[in-house]
Scaffold this active site. Structure first.
Site, PDB file in Angstrom:
ATOM      1  N   ARG A  14      21.731  -8.072  -1.018  1.00  0.00           N
ATOM      2  CA  ARG A  14      22.730  -8.548  -1.919  1.00  0.00           C
ATOM      3  C   ARG A  14      23.031  -9.940  -1.507  1.00  0.00           C
ATOM      4  NH1 ARG A  14      21.330  -4.508  -3.348  1.00  0.00           N
ATOM      5  NH2 ARG A  14      22.326  -2.560  -4.411  1.00  0.00           N
ATOM      6  N   GLU A  43      20.338 -11.822  -3.479  1.00  0.00           N
ATOM      7  CA  GLU A  43      20.518 -11.814  -4.934  1.00  0.00           C
ATOM      8  C   GLU A  43      21.483 -12.695  -5.229  1.00  0.00           C
ATOM      9  OE1 GLU A  43      20.571  -7.881  -7.275  1.00  0.00           O
ATOM     10  OE2 GLU A  43      22.840  -8.590  -7.483  1.00  0.00           O
ATOM     11  N   SER A 102      23.496 -28.224   6.173  1.00  0.00           N
ATOM     12  CA  SER A 102      22.516 -28.280   7.132  1.00  0.00           C
ATOM     13  C   SER A 102      22.750 -26.516   7.457  1.00  0.00           C
ATOM     14  CB  SER A 102      22.987 -28.885   8.296  1.00  0.00           C
ATOM     15  OG  SER A 102      22.178 -28.427   9.390  1.00  0.00           O
TER      16      SER A 102
END
Lengths: 149, 149, 149, 149, 149, 149, 149, 149, 149, 149
Positions: free
Chosen positions: D91, D94, D117
């Site tokens: 997830r 995604e 960073s």
């Protein structure tokens, strides 16, 4: 100190003991009072069991506490891509490749923009008698989740 | 001589005309008397339509004969992997990755060594009301084929 | 009948008009009353806009109805893998590769077996002043979904 | 002469001892006075610990000096792609695939050309109570680095 | 409204005009007062130029404002993997595959746990005369960033 | 008859002994009178050592003849792709992805059609003090080879 | 000067004209006096035709000399992997994945160390009536080539 | 409790015993009264054997009950991609890449929209004498399955 | 300002003109006084030609200055992986997969640690008459480069 | 019953014994009266040896019958992709990527439509003295096979 038994090894032991004892996945599911797909998935390493569930399983199968401990652990879920090309599993993947965009279109048409949850989710597999040859009927049943900001 | 319109282009035109005309996939399916998943898949390029079905669709949508010709062609089936990572479709793939080996085990337990056909096959998607949130219910229904030499 | 403008093309036009008009993504978000990350993602093709939202955008940017129509369509979500290796985006992926298993362990420890939803989800990016150099602070905020059969 | 224990093996031993002792990742973090995400990542093999930190951990968990030695080594960072498809981790991936280009656009709008960073970086995961279901809130906080020749 | 010219197309036009005008990359760099590697990378689409820099380039090369506009845009950085297998570039990748772990070990030995920044970074390529055949000397010079929580 | 010790195993033993003895890679390089990058690469399995060099190393580290034998073997060179995604190494790869085509263009401009050899090649890594933070300076120095039929 | 028409485009035109003229692949094969699999493969771009064969085809289909010229060219053989996942083709690949090692073992047992040529090779596909459903029978017939130094 | 012997290990033992006993795959097939391709595939791990079949095999080969138990298990079918690039097997794959689309077109022309089953399927490999060199003739014989909703 | 013609397009035009003029690759090579493999590779886009060579080619083939300009450009070398699976080319790759490690071992045995250069390199392909069927003889001839620090 | 020794393990033992005995691949080839490339490939696992050949080898090297048995087995041919990126082998692959299409074009021009066999095939590697540095000369010599239906 030994590491906890790997779930794949626990699954191999559960499967060997199950076969030698003449037990079915469905029978194990009934014994712990859970759904067959859930139980099979859990014993193959995809869900953690409760201590009670794991205890019933290892007692039925004559396995040790190390197996029970393993069955209760949080898994890393998912299957090796090599397994997904087994023909019995591949047909499910092929069906998604052929019908996935259509299912997506119809989910959006009926529910709006969102998904069928794969977490708040259950699945079942049953036999439906048919004179042209019995049929495998798989039901996927998940909560609709709308894209909600 | 023009080549036959590519099915992906026909699908784009069908979809555009459908949206502009305020029609649903389910409505198009009803108009040709076929199942919604089949009809949507066919219009997205995964099944050939009969001339009669294609004719109804292009007349409803005000599209040309070139679209109707395209809809009748034999497809190369399957979806681009990029499409399969759309979250709505990916959840179906994830469910297969988590539950595929369990479904395989239960198919073998109930039916013996074989597969659920993805050819002699139908699928449906429906809404099931639930106080905790309505649910998407997808049914996959395919003939069992045993490994038979 | 033209197909609906592809969302990638609409995004290119929105971006070109935005730059030439000297407008910011944040400004467009404010104009439609939505969050900056949501609005930018929607204009880049990852969310459907309402007709009202799309209308405001194309009017501000002097774009046509074809762009507004495109912005309202249901997307196929996700980004080309080539884009994900851009250094600004790659650092996010690297952070997930380094910290993903730790985040998973801590989610399970705090919430039990489940996931952070990426659907019932919002994200924000802000600047935090720091004498050693200002910092980018990204917040990911999703509903916990427990594995619930 | 034995090679230094592989960090993956050390992580397995730490995890097994932690579970059997009923300790949490957060508790181990508190014991060494470091952040929970950092500590969990370090114990899973993504950061070197100091000798003092490693010493506290192995004493709390009843593990040997070989584990402590391993925990202090410089790692090769990153996770196996197979792990990244676990649903809880996926997830996050995604979300980056859907929102990554939007986050990049907003970082550039606010900070100019550069990156957040992933080295001068910290992360946190917390629970936020919500009547519609509690939420997982993940904060990524990294120094902005501008492209500077 | 036209979309902004794609940076790959702008690079093709810059390169064509450069060759036909008999100009070198180094000459273009000198004209805008920037380093040769930076300038060449920017003109090939990997860095945004300032309006002044882009203006000098298009005037020298007799190109249009659409090219200048493109050169100023924020890029999605990185190269197509197909390009990376060109032998001149591949040798750089091969050197990293052979010497990368050694460079990592020596960076850690000299600086501690961290990286050489690829953002606060510059590169140069020069010729070094050698009786056995002149040598290509590439210098990579980046700020050390320590893992700092 | 035992097979020759695998170079990866020899590298693990060298590294463990080096750490436990408090020695540096640079120190081992000095002891055998070779460059630090070459020596580290050789000890990590990328170059064969002479019997004399291997003998010095195993004596300094208290390792056996089986290690010395392994260090002298012809390697299969190159690193596992998993290692290349470690952030310290990945930055080198990213720099090649961003600057590779520019370096190629400048090599061709200065030298003509050809490559920088990765075989007749040496590399160095040094620290350069900088008030804004010290810098890692990596020099790649290879013979130019022109495409010569 | 136009380039020679790409074989994929020629195949599209042949297929469109064939369908509109109500002709079969088998009919085209008969007209040129060649085997159906060979003819179909050639028209789809996998074999060069003679000028006489190409002339017959374009005359039957009312296509131009540019198509005939294309059909005579030496091809780059092989199919896009996307095509190979079409279910009708995939079953052939799956059969090779399941039975390939067995076929190899039996070829070696009967013929010795070698291969079935795919160059000195012919294939046929026929229908075999069967009361349980007609069968597709594919014959692959290639010269045995022994490993001969 | 031992896990059931992995089918790949059983295949290694069957093959070793077969070679040492001077037996052929065809001979083993004859002994169990099954087709050679089926038998070889089953012994290599692609089909489950009956207890009777497995019993005959292990008795002929002097192997143990653990092998017989393994041979009876339901397999995960399919071969490692590395195996598929062996030249003897690769020629079969290459033939499918060159002729697959033609076979598909001819199957559709003769049978309509559907596939040759790889489940209700048999295969054979025979030698056909030929003065220009004997030929390997492989027959693939599967039931036609039409796309039937 | 037009971009320089892409080398793949120039190759298509050269090939079309060559075929229509009834010329051979070998004939073009003779006309420019270069080796056949070099010339063919150059005309297919893998080497830059001199202005004189390009001029001879376009005059022989009746092509334009834009083609000549393209032929002189520095290429990005290498072939699309799809092309490498053409059977005629694949056999070369297969030979390297089967014999590559042996060739490496023998190069090291004869020359020491190093490589055969692919830059200071030439190749030839000739026919050798043989009563059992003529043979293709490919010679690869490259300077030995020793690993030299 | 032990399985037959894996060919990779046999190759490791052959190589270790060869090095410790101070023997060359060429010397082993001479001892069995076979070509050096063939012999080396066979000992590395790519060809089956006769019992006589294997017997000579194990006697010269002081190895056991289990090695001799392994050397006689039918191999699964081909090399791990990781090995193919070793620089000495990669140059061969790169040469095929750069010159493969040219070699294909010249094979077709000289021989017609077909391939150089990789089965009825031999290879050799020799040293050719050259004042600019000695050269590696690799000859690939395979029977031409025309596409013959």
């Amino acid at each position: 100190m030994d590491p906890i038994m790997h779930k794949a090894h626990a699954a191999d032991l559960v499967n060997a003991a199950r076969i030698r004892a003449g037990l079915t996945w469905a029978g194990l599911a009934a014994a712990i009072g859970a759904a067959p797909v859930w139980t099979t998935a859990a014993l193959l390493g995809q869900h953690p069991m409760t201590a009670a569930q794991a205890g019933v399983v290892v007692e039925m199968l004559g396995l040790g506490d190390d197996v029970a401990e393993s069955l209760q652990q949080q898994p890393n879920r998912g299957s090796d891509p090599a397994v997904m090309s087994d023909p019995t599993i591949y047909r499910l993947m092929e069906a998604m490749s052929v019908y996935g965009p259509a299912l997506k279109a119809l989910i959006h048409e009926e529910f709006g923009d969102g998904i069928m949850s794969a977490i708040n989710f259950k699945a079942d597999v049953t036999r439906r008698a048919d004179p042209d040859g019995d049929r495998v009927v798989i039901t996927l049943d998940g909560k609709f989740l709308d894209y909600r900001w």
